[in-house]
Design a protein around this motif. Structure first.
Motif, PDB file in Angstrom:
ATOM      1  N   PHE A  85       0.858  -1.191   0.000  1.00  0.00           N
ATOM      2  CA  PHE A  85       0.000   0.000   0.000  1.00  0.00           C
ATOM      3  C   PHE A  85       0.897   1.245   0.000  1.00  0.00           C
ATOM      4  O   PHE A  85       0.959   1.974   0.990  1.00  0.00           O
ATOM      5  CB  PHE A  85      -0.922   0.010   1.223  1.00  0.00           C
ATOM      6  N   PRO A  86       1.606   1.505  -1.106  1.00  0.00           N
ATOM      7  CA  PRO A  86       2.617   2.568  -1.109  1.00  0.00           C
ATOM      8  C   PRO A  86       2.075   3.972  -0.874  1.00  0.00           C
ATOM      9  O   PRO A  86       2.810   4.850  -0.418  1.00  0.00           O
ATOM     10  CB  PRO A  86       3.251   2.446  -2.504  1.00  0.00           C
ATOM     11  N   SER A  87       0.803   4.216  -1.159  1.00  0.00           N
ATOM     12  CA  SER A  87       0.234   5.558  -0.964  1.00  0.00           C
ATOM     13  C   SER A  87      -0.606   5.664   0.307  1.00  0.00           C
ATOM     14  O   SER A  87      -1.227   6.690   0.561  1.00  0.00           O
ATOM     15  CB  SER A  87      -0.616   5.957  -2.175  1.00  0.00           C
ATOM     16  N   LEU A  88      -0.619   4.609   1.107  1.00  0.00           N
ATOM     17  CA  LEU A  88      -1.435   4.592   2.320  1.00  0.00           C
ATOM     18  C   LEU A  88      -0.838   5.493   3.400  1.00  0.00           C
ATOM     19  O   LEU A  88       0.378   5.499   3.616  1.00  0.00           O
ATOM     20  CB  LEU A  88      -1.532   3.158   2.854  1.00  0.00           C
ATOM     21  N   THR A  89      -1.700   6.253   4.061  1.00  0.00           N
ATOM     22  CA  THR A  89      -1.290   7.055   5.212  1.00  0.00           C
ATOM     23  C   THR A  89      -1.565   6.254   6.486  1.00  0.00           C
ATOM     24  O   THR A  89      -2.637   5.669   6.634  1.00  0.00           O
ATOM     25  CB  THR A  89      -2.062   8.382   5.255  1.00  0.00           C
ATOM     26  N   ILE A  90      -0.586   6.236   7.385  1.00  0.00           N
ATOM     27  CA  ILE A  90      -0.728   5.524   8.655  1.00  0.00           C
ATOM     28  C   ILE A  90      -0.552   6.516   9.791  1.00  0.00           C
ATOM     29  O   ILE A  90       0.357   7.341   9.768  1.00  0.00           O
ATOM     30  CB  ILE A  90       0.303   4.385   8.793  1.00  0.00           C
ATOM     31  N   ILE A  91      -1.439   6.461  10.760  1.00  0.00           N
ATOM     32  CA  ILE A  91      -1.249   7.169  12.026  1.00  0.00           C
ATOM     33  C   ILE A  91      -1.147   6.090  13.099  1.00  0.00           C
ATOM     34  O   ILE A  91      -2.086   5.326  13.306  1.00  0.00           O
ATOM     35  CB  ILE A  91      -2.412   8.131  12.328  1.00  0.00           C
ATOM     36  N   MET A  92      -0.003   6.041  13.750  1.00  0.00           N
ATOM     37  CA  MET A  92       0.287   4.942  14.670  1.00  0.00           C
ATOM     38  C   MET A  92       0.595   5.463  16.067  1.00  0.00           C
ATOM     39  O   MET A  92       1.266   6.482  16.236  1.00  0.00           O
ATOM     40  CB  MET A  92       1.486   4.136  14.146  1.00  0.00           C
ATOM     41  N   VAL A  93       0.097   4.739  17.066  1.00  0.00           N
ATOM     42  CA  VAL A  93       0.486   4.949  18.456  1.00  0.00           C
ATOM     43  C   VAL A  93       1.207   3.690  18.912  1.00  0.00           C
ATOM     44  O   VAL A  93       0.696   2.582  18.750  1.00  0.00           O
ATOM     45  CB  VAL A  93      -0.739   5.203  19.362  1.00  0.00           C
TER      46      VAL A  93
END
Length: 200
Positions: free
Chosen positions: A168-176
């Motif tokens: 998923f090269p264009s996927l945005t991830i917000i991680m905790v």
């Protein structure tokens, strides 16, 4: 004020109790802000974070997921209503989440019936099932993961994040996460302590 940009990925950092999960709940629209607003903005569009019918491009994987009762095929896809997924599609996302080998080891594979919130599986396996379920979202553009790797061995967590990036090269991830050693180098670190200093 802060803007998350699509096409980039972020890790939210702060000591326990400072509001990481609360911020995630605000972004998801599960909590309403007392002041201000949380918006998803694009070309000539603007959605409130609580407008779940419009914001269908977000998948969320908490530390402890809850799964319905049924066979694994149903459990992994029930979030997406009438959309039908082939076993190949399901297993491809399970492979990214490194849980495909678990399914293949079961006599009935995806037809294995599970109850009691996947009680026959370990905490780490359940977290990986949650990741696979999230990746099946056909409209996925934003993946929010809140301590999702807490029961997953470090090297495996790093591998899963790399596989997500590749597939998923264009996927945005917000991680905790409390384990900073698993944060990919391309993630921007958002330290909530910096914002509390400005407020104070």
């Amino acid at each position: 004020n802060y803007t998350f940009n699509f096409g980039k990925s972020y890790c939210i950092k702060a000591p326990s109790g400072l509001g990481k999960s609360t911020l995630i709940d605000l972004i998801l629209g599960l909590l309403r802000p007392i002041k201000g607003e949380v918006l998803y903005k694009g070309n000539n569009i603007s959605y409130s974070a609580g407008d779940f019918s419009a914001v269908d491009f977000v998948s969320y994987v908490p530390q402890s997921n809850f799964f319905l009762e049924g066979d694994l095929r149903f459990i992994l896809t029930y979030n997406y209503g009438a959309i039908r997924f082939s076993d190949k599609e399901i297993l491809s996302k399970c492979k990214i989440a490194c849980v495909d080998s678990v399914i293949k080891s079961l006599p009935n594979g995806l037809s294995t019936y599970c109850s009691n919130n996947l009680s026959n599986f370990s905490g780490g396996q359940k977290q990986r099932f949650g990741i696979a379920q999230a990746l099946l979202n056909p409209n996925l553009r934003l993946l929010i993961i809140d301590e999702t790797f807490s029961n997953i061995e470090k090297n495996l967590a790093i591998h899963i994040l790399k596989e997500i990036e590749i597939n998923f090269p264009s996927l945005t991830i917000i991680m905790v996460t409390h384990d900073e050693s698993i944060i990919p180098q391309n993630f921007e670190i958002l330290n909530l302590m910096d914002f509390t200093k400005k407020i104070n």
